[in-house]
Design an enzyme around this catalytic site. Structure first.
Site, short mmCIF file in Angstrom:
data_model
loop_
_atom_site.label_atom_id
_atom_site.label_comp_id
_atom_site.label_asym_id
_atom_site.label_seq_id
_atom_site.Cartn_x
_atom_site.Cartn_y
_atom_site.Cartn_z
N LEU A 4 -13.27 0.63 2.08
CA LEU A 4 -12.39 -0.54 2.23
C LEU A 4 -11.00 -0.16 2.74
O LEU A 4 -10.07 -0.94 2.69
CB LEU A 4 -12.25 -1.28 0.89
CG LEU A 4 -13.55 -1.78 0.28
CD1 LEU A 4 -13.29 -2.44 -1.07
CD2 LEU A 4 -14.27 -2.74 1.22
N ASP A 39 -7.75 -0.64 10.56
CA ASP A 39 -7.44 -0.66 9.13
C ASP A 39 -6.01 -1.12 8.87
O ASP A 39 -5.75 -2.04 8.09
CB ASP A 39 -7.64 0.73 8.53
CG ASP A 39 -9.07 1.22 8.64
OD1 ASP A 39 -9.96 0.38 8.91
OD2 ASP A 39 -9.29 2.43 8.48
#
Length: 392
Positions: A120, A167
């Site tokens: 994540l 990201d």
């Protein structure tokens, strides 16, 4: 959390504690193409990294983590050699800021993540927190673009990942109930609002129980293979290919790939096919989201997941088993690996009405295949959220 900080730093006053927060992120479609200057999509999640800190006028860095053992402490002007543990991320933040700014004030504090590590982009999240905190105490003004660029440079140059800007961009730019649509070639982006006709959806996160840093894995190898493929295709076509370091598959038209693909080694052809097909999937995914078509978006996510396995050749037996279980579960619109796919987690867009059934079916299937993951495997239910922010 303030009490925990005071137990670590007894002299700290509650009123002096500052707080920044960076969310985790998922990429519904756009896997593995940001480093090739492709189009990507992203959501920020309603879970992330909280960093509580105070300035140290002596210039000392003094940090703890709720997720990892140990303490990191050193003077900001005499940074030790690169750590082989979580402390290297504050080093990366200092490294990249010192390239452009003066740093004299240090920080002491506690970083705390709200989900397990893996898939994540927790590394980018904590980096952004550290950069924002150091900028704050040293009176450095950074806009969104600067934050993204600094975090990107820190991971690429100091940590050693051949990554793109997906990201950092997701964690800074995303907004609740919006899909980020980012062109990583020029950093232009749109925030696509969730249409009124779109049903509510869950973002289910399934942590495989496997964790591993991306450094020294096949992640960097894959990006090198893309560069070689792009370089080769440009050469076959007789086009000027310039500096290898600047070569990306975005430089190559799909027609050139179709013309010369049989000349490429099988591995390079697969990497290129993933890029070309994923680039097209992103635009289809954005259209589906804009129309409120969760079934259509989910189907495209599964196409992306299949290509990640067969063309990008990411994954391991455990991750592939978890992905296959997601494909069979009730109420799931779509899913794929999250992150590089070699370890970590899978994500799924799912109907909340089937939440319990989906989680049960996926968990039962995965743990039947890998019972040794009992106690390590976890499932979390997430929603979309806003990006990086100063809390107090």
């Amino acid at each position: 959390m303030h009490k925990e900080i005071q137990s670590l730093f007894p002299e700290t006053k509650v009123t002096d504690i500052r707080h920044v927060y960076s969310p985790y992120r998922v990429c519904p479609v756009g896997a593995h193409i940001d480093h090739q200057h492709g189009h990507v999509t992203g959501f920020a999640l309603d879970h992330g990294v909280d960093f509580y800190y105070t300035p140290t006028e002596t210039g000392v860095i003094n940090l703890f983590s709720s997720d990892f053992e140990g303490q990191v402490i050193f003077p900001i002007d005499a940074m030790p050699p690169k750590y082989e543990h979580w402390g290297r991320y504050i080093q990366a933040a200092i490294y990249v800021l010192k390239k452009n700014y003066e740093l004299h004030v240090g920080i002491q504090g506690l970083a705390s993540g709200s989900l397990p590590v893996g898939g994540l982009s927790s590394s980018s999240a904590v980096l952004l927190c550290y950069i924002m905190a150091l900028a704050d105490v040293n009176h450095i003004s950074l806009d969104e673009h600067a934050l993204i660029e600094l975090a990107f440079q820190a991971e690429k140059e100091y940590i050693g990942l051949s990554l793109g800007k997906l990201d950092q961009s997701c964690e800074v730019l995303c907004k609740k109930d919006h899909l980020l649509y980012l062109d990583t070639k020029d950093d232009s982006y749109k925030l696509i609002p969730q249409p009124a006709n779109m049903p509510e959806f869950d973002i289910l996160v399934f942590f495989s129980g496997l964790t591993r840093t991306l450094v020294n894995t096949s992640y960097n190898t894959r990006t090198d293979e893309c560069k070689v493929a792009a370089y080769s295709l440009m050469a076959y076509e007789g086009l000027p290919y310039g500096d290898y370091a600047e070569m990306r598959l975005r430089n190559v038209e799909k027609s050139i790939y179709e013309k010369w693909k049989d000349q490429l080694p099988a591995t390079l052809s697969k990497r290129t096919l993933h890029y070309m097909s994923e680039f097209e999937r992103v635009d289809r995914a954005v259209e589906a989201f804009s129309l409120g078509d969760l079934k259509g978006l989910g189907a495209i996510m599964f196409e992306s997941g299949d290509s990640s396995i067969h063309n990008w050749e990411a994954g391991c037996p455990e991750m592939i088993a978890l992905y296959d279980a997601i494909k069979q579960a009730p109420g799931v619109y779509g899913g794929r690996f999250s992150g590089a796919g070699f370890k970590g987690c899978c994500i799924a867009l799912a109907d909340p009405a089937y939440r319990d059934q989906a989680i049960h079916a996926i968990s039962e299937s995965y743990l039947a295949a890998y019972p040794e993951m009992e106690g390590k495997y976890e499932v979390r239910v997430c929603k979309t959220a806003d990006g990086l922010r100063r809390v107090s």
